[in-house]
Design a protein around this motif. Structure first.
Motif, PDB file in Angstrom:
ATOM      1  N   ASP A 166      35.106  57.395  51.980  1.00 42.14           N
ATOM      2  CA  ASP A 166      34.599  56.231  52.709  1.00 42.14           C
ATOM      3  C   ASP A 166      35.621  55.111  52.826  1.00 42.14           C
ATOM      4  OD1 ASP A 166      32.105  57.485  52.958  1.00 42.14           O
ATOM      5  OD2 ASP A 166      31.447  56.678  51.035  1.00 42.14           O
ATOM      6  N   VAL A 167      36.489  54.978  51.848  1.00 42.80           N
ATOM      7  CA  VAL A 167      37.429  53.850  51.827  1.00 42.80           C
ATOM      8  C   VAL A 167      38.887  54.294  51.888  1.00 42.80           C
ATOM      9  CG1 VAL A 167      35.808  52.373  50.578  1.00 42.80           C
ATOM     10  CG2 VAL A 167      37.457  53.745  49.291  1.00 42.80           C
ATOM     11  N   SER A 168      39.118  55.539  52.257  1.00 41.25           N
ATOM     12  CA  SER A 168      40.465  56.112  52.186  1.00 41.25           C
ATOM     13  C   SER A 168      41.505  55.326  52.986  1.00 41.25           C
ATOM     14  CB  SER A 168      40.462  57.569  52.627  1.00 41.25           C
ATOM     15  OG  SER A 168      40.028  57.683  53.966  1.00 41.25           O
ATOM     16  N   ILE A 169      41.118  54.701  54.067  1.00 41.81           N
ATOM     17  CA  ILE A 169      42.116  53.953  54.839  1.00 41.81           C
ATOM     18  C   ILE A 169      42.546  52.664  54.148  1.00 41.81           C
ATOM     19  CG2 ILE A 169      41.387  54.904  57.051  1.00 41.81           C
ATOM     20  CD1 ILE A 169      39.965  52.227  57.596  1.00 41.81           C
ATOM     21  N   PHE A 170      41.815  52.248  53.101  1.00 43.47           N
ATOM     22  CA  PHE A 170      42.135  51.015  52.399  1.00 43.47           C
ATOM     23  C   PHE A 170      42.885  51.228  51.088  1.00 43.47           C
ATOM     24  CE2 PHE A 170      38.094  50.308  54.664  1.00 43.47           C
ATOM     25  CZ  PHE A 170      38.546  49.376  55.579  1.00 43.47           C
ATOM     26  N   ILE A 171      42.949  52.466  50.601  1.00 42.70           N
ATOM     27  CA  ILE A 171      43.525  52.738  49.280  1.00 42.70           C
ATOM     28  C   ILE A 171      44.923  53.330  49.413  1.00 42.70           C
ATOM     29  CG2 ILE A 171      43.309  54.125  47.175  1.00 42.70           C
ATOM     30  CD1 ILE A 171      40.348  53.966  47.434  1.00 42.70           C
ATOM     31  N   ASP A 172      45.831  52.798  48.640  1.00 38.20           N
ATOM     32  CA  ASP A 172      47.170  53.359  48.531  1.00 38.20           C
ATOM     33  C   ASP A 172      47.013  54.708  47.837  1.00 38.20           C
ATOM     34  OD1 ASP A 172      49.722  54.114  47.730  1.00 38.20           O
ATOM     35  OD2 ASP A 172      50.248  52.132  46.964  1.00 38.20           O
ATOM     36  N   ARG A 173      47.428  55.774  48.484  1.00 37.81           N
ATOM     37  CA  ARG A 173      47.172  57.109  47.938  1.00 37.81           C
ATOM     38  C   ARG A 173      47.892  57.378  46.617  1.00 37.81           C
ATOM     39  NH1 ARG A 173      51.161  60.889  51.085  1.00 37.81           N
ATOM     40  NH2 ARG A 173      52.457  59.270  51.995  1.00 37.81           N
ATOM     41  N   HIS A 174      48.819  56.539  46.248  1.00 37.39           N
ATOM     42  CA  HIS A 174      49.536  56.728  44.992  1.00 37.39           C
ATOM     43  C   HIS A 174      48.970  55.884  43.852  1.00 37.39           C
ATOM     44  CE1 HIS A 174      52.429  59.063  47.185  1.00 37.39           C
ATOM     45  NE2 HIS A 174      52.545  58.076  48.050  1.00 37.39           N
ATOM     46  N   TYR A 175      47.884  55.135  44.122  1.00 37.64           N
ATOM     47  CA  TYR A 175      47.326  54.249  43.096  1.00 37.64           C
ATOM     48  C   TYR A 175      46.979  55.015  41.826  1.00 37.64           C
ATOM     49  CZ  TYR A 175      44.185  51.515  40.330  1.00 37.64           C
ATOM     50  OH  TYR A 175      43.616  50.894  39.270  1.00 37.64           O
ATOM     51  N   GLU A 176      46.248  56.109  41.972  1.00 36.09           N
ATOM     52  CA  GLU A 176      45.776  56.837  40.809  1.00 36.09           C
ATOM     53  C   GLU A 176      46.920  57.310  39.926  1.00 36.09           C
ATOM     54  OE1 GLU A 176      42.738  60.448  39.661  1.00 36.09           O
ATOM     55  OE2 GLU A 176      42.930  59.822  41.734  1.00 36.09           O
TER      56      GLU A 176
END
Length: 69
Positions: free
Chosen positions: A55-65
């Motif tokens: 749902d929020v993938s466009i807002f999250i930096d994919r490397h955060y985790e």
């Protein structure tokens, strides 16, 4: 040059809380207003975002985790 704090004061505003600029200052400031713990607020926010990735993938930096876990 006039400081930002001085200009705020002239307009009738005061800075009542100035969080440490450690990368979590947004969460520290929000937690201060909500009378919560900043680290817990950050963890809860990102926990929610990560559990709703689609749902929020466009807002999250994919490397955060990888960086923060």
């Amino acid at each position: 040059m006039e400081s930002f704090t001085s200009r705020l004061k002239q307009k009738g505003f005061i800075i009542s809380f100035n969080p440490k600029g450690d990368g979590s200052c947004f969460f520290s400031a929000a937690a201060h207003q909500l009378k919560q713990d900043g680290a817990r607020l950050k963890e809860a926010t990102f926990g929610h975002l990560l559990s709703h990735r689609f749902d929020v993938s466009i807002f999250i930096d994919r490397h955060y985790e990888r960086r923060n876990r």
